[in-house]
Design a protein around this motif. Sequence first.
Motif, PDB file in Angstrom:
ATOM      1  N   TYR A 145      10.855  51.069 -37.761  1.00 16.98           N
ATOM      2  CA  TYR A 145      10.958  50.108 -36.696  1.00 16.98           C
ATOM      3  C   TYR A 145       9.947  50.099 -35.962  1.00 16.98           C
ATOM      4  N   PHE A 146       9.802  51.546 -35.237  1.00 14.69           N
ATOM      5  CA  PHE A 146       8.973  52.046 -34.564  1.00 14.69           C
ATOM      6  C   PHE A 146       7.267  51.960 -34.802  1.00 14.69           C
ATOM      7  N   LEU A 147       7.234  52.199 -36.146  1.00 14.94           N
ATOM      8  CA  LEU A 147       5.917  52.316 -37.053  1.00 14.94           C
ATOM      9  C   LEU A 147       5.328  50.796 -37.157  1.00 14.94           C
ATOM     10  N   ALA A 148       6.485  50.076 -37.506  1.00 20.67           N
ATOM     11  CA  ALA A 148       6.094  48.592 -37.612  1.00 20.67           C
ATOM     12  C   ALA A 148       5.439  47.803 -36.601  1.00 20.67           C
ATOM     13  N   ALA A 149       6.143  48.173 -35.281  1.00 17.15           N
ATOM     14  CA  ALA A 149       5.917  47.632 -34.183  1.00 17.15           C
ATOM     15  C   ALA A 149       4.708  48.160 -33.522  1.00 17.15           C
ATOM     16  N   PHE A 150       4.447  49.392 -33.737  1.00 17.32           N
ATOM     17  CA  PHE A 150       3.332  50.046 -32.941  1.00 17.32           C
ATOM     18  C   PHE A 150       2.000  49.781 -33.680  1.00 17.32           C
ATOM     19  N   ARG A 151       1.939  49.651 -34.891  1.00 18.06           N
ATOM     20  CA  ARG A 151       0.727  49.490 -35.409  1.00 18.06           C
ATOM     21  C   ARG A 151       0.215  48.137 -35.471  1.00 18.06           C
ATOM     22  N   TYR A 152       1.127  47.085 -35.081  1.00 20.29           N
ATOM     23  CA  TYR A 152       0.564  45.528 -34.646  1.00 20.29           C
ATOM     24  C   TYR A 152       0.499  45.652 -33.271  1.00 20.29           C
ATOM     25  N   ILE A 153       1.364  46.121 -32.498  1.00 19.51           N
ATOM     26  CA  ILE A 153       1.143  46.078 -30.814  1.00 19.51           C
ATOM     27  C   ILE A 153      -0.118  46.925 -30.512  1.00 19.51           C
ATOM     28  N   GLY A 154      -0.445  47.999 -31.411  1.00 18.54           N
ATOM     29  CA  GLY A 154      -1.351  48.739 -30.685  1.00 18.54           C
ATOM     30  C   GLY A 154      -3.010  48.017 -31.210  1.00 18.54           C
ATOM     31  N   ALA A 155      -2.700  47.172 -32.207  1.00 18.63           N
ATOM     32  CA  ALA A 155      -3.899  46.532 -32.671  1.00 18.63           C
ATOM     33  C   ALA A 155      -4.316  45.124 -31.831  1.00 18.63           C
ATOM     34  N   VAL A 156      -3.281  44.768 -30.947  1.00 15.19           N
ATOM     35  CA  VAL A 156      -3.601  43.325 -30.200  1.00 15.19           C
ATOM     36  C   VAL A 156      -4.839  43.546 -29.111  1.00 15.19           C
ATOM     37  N   PRO A 157      -4.658  44.480 -28.439  1.00 18.20           N
ATOM     38  CA  PRO A 157      -5.842  44.739 -27.289  1.00 18.20           C
ATOM     39  C   PRO A 157      -7.128  44.702 -28.189  1.00 18.20           C
ATOM     40  N   LEU A 158      -7.232  45.453 -28.912  1.00 18.27           N
ATOM     41  CA  LEU A 158      -8.632  45.548 -29.945  1.00 18.27           C
ATOM     42  C   LEU A 158      -8.986  44.150 -30.367  1.00 18.27           C
ATOM     43  N   MET A 159      -7.904  43.218 -30.894  1.00 16.10           N
ATOM     44  CA  MET A 159      -8.242  41.900 -31.213  1.00 16.10           C
ATOM     45  C   MET A 159      -8.812  41.162 -30.187  1.00 16.10           C
ATOM     46  N   TRP A 160      -8.015  41.393 -29.020  1.00 17.11           N
ATOM     47  CA  TRP A 160      -8.459  40.281 -27.826  1.00 17.11           C
ATOM     48  C   TRP A 160      -9.728  40.724 -27.129  1.00 17.11           C
ATOM     49  N   LEU A 161      -9.993  42.160 -27.339  1.00 19.30           N
ATOM     50  CA  LEU A 161     -11.423  42.455 -26.873  1.00 19.30           C
ATOM     51  C   LEU A 161     -12.407  41.998 -27.855  1.00 19.30           C
ATOM     52  N   ALA A 162     -12.378  41.898 -28.952  1.00 17.89           N
ATOM     53  CA  ALA A 162     -13.221  41.529 -30.019  1.00 17.89           C
ATOM     54  C   ALA A 162     -13.316  39.890 -29.797  1.00 17.89           C
ATOM     55  N   LEU A 163     -12.212  39.314 -29.795  1.00 18.71           N
ATOM     56  CA  LEU A 163     -12.314  37.730 -29.298  1.00 18.71           C
ATOM     57  C   LEU A 163     -13.317  37.441 -28.066  1.00 18.71           C
ATOM     58  N   LYS A 164     -12.988  38.268 -27.081  1.00 21.68           N
ATOM     59  CA  LYS A 164     -13.655  37.740 -25.619  1.00 21.68           C
ATOM     60  C   LYS A 164     -15.000  38.102 -25.977  1.00 21.68           C
ATOM     61  N   MET A 165     -15.428  39.180 -26.809  1.00 18.72           N
ATOM     62  CA  MET A 165     -16.981  39.582 -26.871  1.00 18.72           C
ATOM     63  C   MET A 165     -17.723  38.455 -27.857  1.00 18.72           C
ATOM     64  N   VAL A 166     -16.954  37.970 -28.624  1.00 21.15           N
ATOM     65  CA  VAL A 166     -17.397  36.869 -29.558  1.00 21.15           C
ATOM     66  C   VAL A 166     -17.681  35.691 -28.805  1.00 21.15           C
ATOM     67  N   GLU A 167     -16.512  35.305 -27.920  1.00 21.42           N
ATOM     68  CA  GLU A 167     -16.658  34.054 -27.332  1.00 21.42           C
ATOM     69  C   GLU A 167     -17.448  34.198 -26.079  1.00 21.42           C
ATOM     70  N   ARG A 168     -17.847  35.120 -25.565  1.00 25.55           N
ATOM     71  CA  ARG A 168     -18.698  35.256 -24.630  1.00 25.55           C
ATOM     72  C   ARG A 168     -20.208  34.974 -25.107  1.00 25.55           C
ATOM     73  N   ARG A 169     -20.399  35.198 -26.330  1.00 30.07           N
ATOM     74  CA  ARG A 169     -21.931  34.841 -27.029  1.00 30.07           C
ATOM     75  C   ARG A 169     -21.801  33.651 -27.560  1.00 30.07           C
ATOM     76  N   VAL A 170     -20.696  33.011 -28.070  1.00 31.19           N
ATOM     77  CA  VAL A 170     -20.538  31.670 -28.796  1.00 31.19           C
ATOM     78  C   VAL A 170     -19.139  31.198 -28.202  1.00 31.19           C
ATOM     79  N   PRO A 171     -19.436  30.326 -27.284  1.00 31.64           N
ATOM     80  CA  PRO A 171     -18.109  29.727 -26.653  1.00 31.64           C
ATOM     81  C   PRO A 171     -17.431  28.690 -27.838  1.00 31.64           C
ATOM     82  N   PRO A 172     -16.083  28.982 -27.838  1.00 29.90           N
ATOM     83  CA  PRO A 172     -15.305  28.234 -28.800  1.00 29.90           C
ATOM     84  C   PRO A 172     -15.358  26.673 -28.803  1.00 29.90           C
ATOM     85  N   ALA A 173     -15.435  26.016 -29.818  1.00 29.71           N
ATOM     86  CA  ALA A 173     -15.329  24.437 -29.988  1.00 29.71           C
ATOM     87  C   ALA A 173     -13.932  24.238 -28.983  1.00 29.71           C
ATOM     88  N   ALA A 174     -14.020  22.802 -28.729  1.00 33.18           N
ATOM     89  CA  ALA A 174     -12.827  22.205 -27.903  1.00 33.18           C
ATOM     90  C   ALA A 174     -11.512  22.499 -28.808  1.00 33.18           C
TER      91      ALA A 174
END
Length: 316
Positions: A34-63
């Motif tokens: 249960y801890f392993l299932a939660a941690f491997r996704y919760i730990g990945a979320v900050p990385l995903m938001w960082l990548a999304l912000k970096m991409v959207e900074r260069r190419v703003p998302p469509a409406a």
Amino acid sequence: MTKWIGYGGLVLLALLWGTMVPSVAHLLLVWDPYFLAAFRYIGAVPLMWLALKMVERRVPPAAAEARASATGWRIWLLGFLGIAFYATAFTVGIRYCHPVTAAILSAASPVVAVLVDRFVFRIPVDPRMLPAIVLAILGGCLATVHFDGGAMFDFRGGELLIIAAIASWSWYSTAAQRWCRGWGQLRITTVTMTTGSVGLGCVYLVAVLIGAAPFPPALSAEPLDWAILAWVTAVLVAFGVYLWNFGVKRTGVVVASLYLNLVPIVAIGIFALSGTVPSWPQVIGGILVILGVALSEWALLKARKQDPALRAARST
């Protein structure tokens, strides 16, 4: 061109996810599921938001993509049922299942995807794909069977959880593309993993309250364990889920699932590098898997050219 990029992404994903079962099985020696299932996704979320912000900074998302609240409750359902349930059922399933059996069950992904698409989303099945699917599944099973006389397939209960996890993942794969139409794959992955992490946190909390999981969780002192956990979190989860959504968008969930039949072959390669020489059944199984993927692609492309209704059904 974009379709072939999708195929390449799925091949890369199969190579990466081939390390999933061995990695998770190793980590379960240290952490509870249960801890392993939660941690491997919760730990990945900050990385995903960082990548999304970096991409959207260069190419703003469509409406349409920017309106994250437009799908409302569906985003939470995708996260809770598609991410949280899948991750929990798959991890706990490996805990209570022989690792080789877990790899074999992953070969059932195409059949599960076909059934989910047919009965949940009313997507017709081209009969010409069925022999190719069967061939791919047989190859995946043969590639992971060890004829050593041992009880490799004794039922432990985790097998049903793995099948349920595969069904949940198949549903998520199709529903995410339908409900988040207009979104980029990185945003779909990031947002659904975020709501999924909330669900996984709730599951872990309930497991702690009922005594199914310890709190605080035991921490490993081995650098190798933390390196494997980082690999699972950053590469197999964060990057892997993005690659999966990317491939599903361009090929469909059934074809994408067929590529997962390459996963047992990667596992065999890992065993070979560690000193275990593949047997002839494993080699033959690998050939059948590759042949099955090739035949399925040929059948699907032919069906799309001849059946406009099938194309329309898959695009709705």
